[in-house]
Design an enzyme around this catalytic site. Structure first.
Site, PDB file in Angstrom:
ATOM      1  N   GLY A   1       3.274  -1.567  -5.472  1.00 17.99           N
ATOM      2  CA  GLY A   1       3.357  -1.845  -4.127  1.00 17.99           C
ATOM      3  C   GLY A   1       2.576  -0.991  -3.054  1.00 17.99           C
ATOM      4  O   GLY A   1       1.887  -0.222  -3.537  1.00 17.99           O
ATOM      5  N   SER A   2       2.952  -1.412  -1.714  1.00 20.55           N
ATOM      6  CA  SER A   2       1.938  -0.663  -0.761  1.00 20.55           C
ATOM      7  C   SER A   2       2.084   0.734  -0.566  1.00 20.55           C
ATOM      8  O   SER A   2       3.196   1.232  -1.211  1.00 20.55           O
ATOM      9  CB  SER A   2       1.762  -1.383   0.566  1.00 20.55           C
ATOM     10  OG  SER A   2       3.238  -1.203   1.282  1.00 20.55           O
ATOM     11  N   SER A   3       1.283   1.470   0.173  1.00 26.23           N
ATOM     12  CA  SER A   3       1.491   2.981   0.346  1.00 26.23           C
ATOM     13  C   SER A   3       2.611   3.449   1.128  1.00 26.23           C
ATOM     14  O   SER A   3       2.671   4.751   1.196  1.00 26.23           O
ATOM     15  CB  SER A   3       0.172   3.425   0.964  1.00 26.23           C
ATOM     16  OG  SER A   3      -0.049   2.755   2.238  1.00 26.23           O
ATOM     17  N   VAL A   4       3.675   2.828   1.547  1.00 25.03           N
ATOM     18  CA  VAL A   4       4.915   3.292   2.300  1.00 25.03           C
ATOM     19  C   VAL A   4       6.214   3.079   1.410  1.00 25.03           C
ATOM     20  O   VAL A   4       7.262   3.562   1.668  1.00 25.03           O
ATOM     21  CB  VAL A   4       4.974   2.790   3.701  1.00 25.03           C
ATOM     22  CG1 VAL A   4       3.841   3.175   4.564  1.00 25.03           C
ATOM     23  CG2 VAL A   4       5.284   1.329   3.868  1.00 25.03           C
TER      24      VAL A   4
END
Lengths: 404, 134
Positions: B62-65
């Protein structure tokens, strides 16, 4: 990991509690990945998310007195100006208060308040070989692959720590030997527009883990197409870098891209694969109607806004259309009259915002149309659903209210 | 009879709890904060809780957050995993574990993975670099 005197002083708290906390996190990260030392960065990009965890961490750093040594650009939250007034769908007071707190925290940390997820196209562009700390799923692969700069796949938090300390632990993609491709991806599909690169990026399950080396792609590829490829590779998997033979700077030939080694395996991507992605990641609906159109995940460029304006000029949209862009692209669109054409057709062009933000609460339960699988992926948890089609089909759907 | 395996520290601390294993990557965004239940459809752990457990999984996605924010929400309900054992750590997952102060280790031998079953009591001592199946 061996630290220099400045880094040691930071870790010991001699340069303030905020810098010490940031350095402690980066030191642990460096140890986890067996880094030998820390190296200075020139640039950073923080994937600010305006979510509870993000605000908690940013405020914790502010309270500790942290300030960025390298001012990072930041990702979109949502545009409080747009969602408090004229749009007719005001955001909740609680959400606006949260966005204002986020804005205040990053202002206090000394960030560049860019609120844009494509800094690598205009506002924060590294040179070849430059070490930087870029978080944001489309940004890390872009700066590594397209610009040949060097960044690990930072989290929003670790990129912020790097901006504060001015250093990153040296491991992974910062080192020559880890930048070579190890999977050969032969693209046999027809890559006509940036949309096909969205679909190609969604092939993470088939491509597998590693650094893909794409062959069969054109030698000149638009910024929009490369943006889409990286964004979707990190929606369907986790990739810090890719190579495109004959196009990206560290891949003049297949041999160089692979570092003279054999790939661990080969993958072939066909038109059928791409068609399957479109079908698999689109939400299902029992009729052809769509309720709205949304573009700009990642942010659309001025050229894309112009393309839509040409398609809708002098016509009226049947459903709302939202085009998300950087504040820079919005200003250019206003200066050039593109924003007027869009407004006359009934489309909204909005800066600083992102589909995965609470300001879209009024779209809950509706089905939209978009060209971006990532746009469809994240808002699903907020109860907003999407059909995925190429951009021109989306524009036609917005004019008629139906997907053809 | 307990058995000890050496490992590599990623995030400091130690914890003892029941093991839960999966072959699928995890995005903590997809875990329900109120009870720690995996909500991602088609995930091997869908419908099961990872709250207060020693979680064995390949790595993140998943994305960076998504990892730190997901863990933050679980923490508000005291439903974070007790410890994390991974095979392929990535910086997004690692930073999330360090910031949320969850012990995390990697580099366990295959023998360990073969031996552990769901429900086994596991002690993870990241600080001293070992994992014990009790």
């Amino acid at each position: 990991m061996i630290l220099n005197d400045e880094q040691k002083a930071m870790l010991n708290g001699d340069l303030g509690e905020g810098a010490a906390y940031a350095m402690k996190i980066q030191f642990a990260l460096g140890e986890a990945f067996d880094a030998q030392r820390m190296v200075p960065i020139k640039r950073a990009h923080v994937a600010l998310s305006n979510q509870d965890g993000d605000l908690w961490f940013a405020e914790k750093l502010v309270k500790a007195g942290a300030h960025c040594k390298v001012a990072p650009t930041v990702n979109p939250g949502f545009c409080t100006g747009h969602f408090t007034g004229a749009c007719g769908h005001p955001a909740d007071a609680e959400d606006i208060a949260h966005m204002i707190r986020t804005d205040n925290a990053y202002r206090a940390l000394g960030a560049v308040l860019s609120y844009n997820c494509t800094p690598y196209i205009a506002t924060n562009v590294p040179n070849f070989g430059e070490v930087c700390a870029f978080s944001e799923s489309s940004a890390t692969p872009y700066v590594n692959s397209v610009w040949g700069a060097r960044s690990n796949r930072e989290s929003a938090n670790s990129a912020l720590c790097a901006a504060i300390t001015g250093y990153v632990p040296e491991y992974g993609l910062l080192l020559d030997e880890n930048r070579k491709g190890d999977i050969l991806v032969r693209v046999e599909a027809d890559m006509k527009t940036p949309y096909e690169y969205h679909l190609l990026g969604m092939m993470g399950d088939k491509i597998g883990e590693g650094i893909p080396v794409f062959t069969g792609l054109p030698h000149t590829i638009s910024a929009e197409a490369l943006r889409n490829l990286g964004a979707q590779l990190n929606t369907s998997g986790a990739y810090g870098m890719y190579h495109i033979v004959g196009c990206t700077p560290e891949a003049p030939t297949v041999e160089v891209a692979l570092g003279g080694k054999k790939p661990k395996y080969e993958v072939v991507i066909t038109n059928e694969d791409l068609q399957n992605v479109e079908a698999t990641f689109s939400d299902k609906r029992d009729n052809d109607k769509v309720d709205f159109a949304m573009f700009g995940c990642p942010h659309f460029t001025l050229e894309e806004a112009q393309h839509i304006a040409e398609g809708v000029k002098g016509k009226k949209l049947a459903i709302p259309m939202y085009i998300l862009v950087s504040s820079h692209a919005l200003q250019m669109a206003q200066r050039m009259g593109i924003a007027d054409v869009l407004a006359e057709a009934g489309a909204e062009i909005i800066a600083d915002s992102c589909p995965d933000q609470p300001c879209w609460h009024y779209l809950k339960g509706k089905v939209g149309i978009t060209e971006s699988p990532k746009c469809a992926y994240y808002p699903r948890r907020r109860g907003i659903h999407f059909i995925i089609r190429d951009l021109d089909t989306c524009i036609q759907a917005a004019l008629t209210g139906e997907v053809k | 009879m307990s058995k000890r395996y050496s490992c590599h520290k990623i995030s400091e601390g130690k914890a003892q709890a029941e093991a839960i294993k999966t072959h699928d990557r995890i995005m903590f965004y997809q875990v329900r904060p109120e009870d720690g239940v995996m909500e991602e459809k088609d995930h091997e752990l869908v419908g099961r809780s990872i709250a207060q457990k020693v979680l064995l999984f390949p790595g993140g996605k998943g994305s960076s957050v998504v990892q730190q924010d997901g863990l933050y929400h679980l923490d508000r309900f005291h439903n974070m995993p007790a410890a994390l054992i991974v095979q392929d750590p990535d910086p997004v997952l690692v930073a999330g574990a360090i910031i949320m102060e969850i012990p995390m280790v990697d580099r366990l031998p295959q023998e360990f993975y073969d031996a552990v079953k769901d429900g086994d009591q596991i002690l993870v001592n990241a600080d001293e670099g070992y994992v014990e199946v009790l």
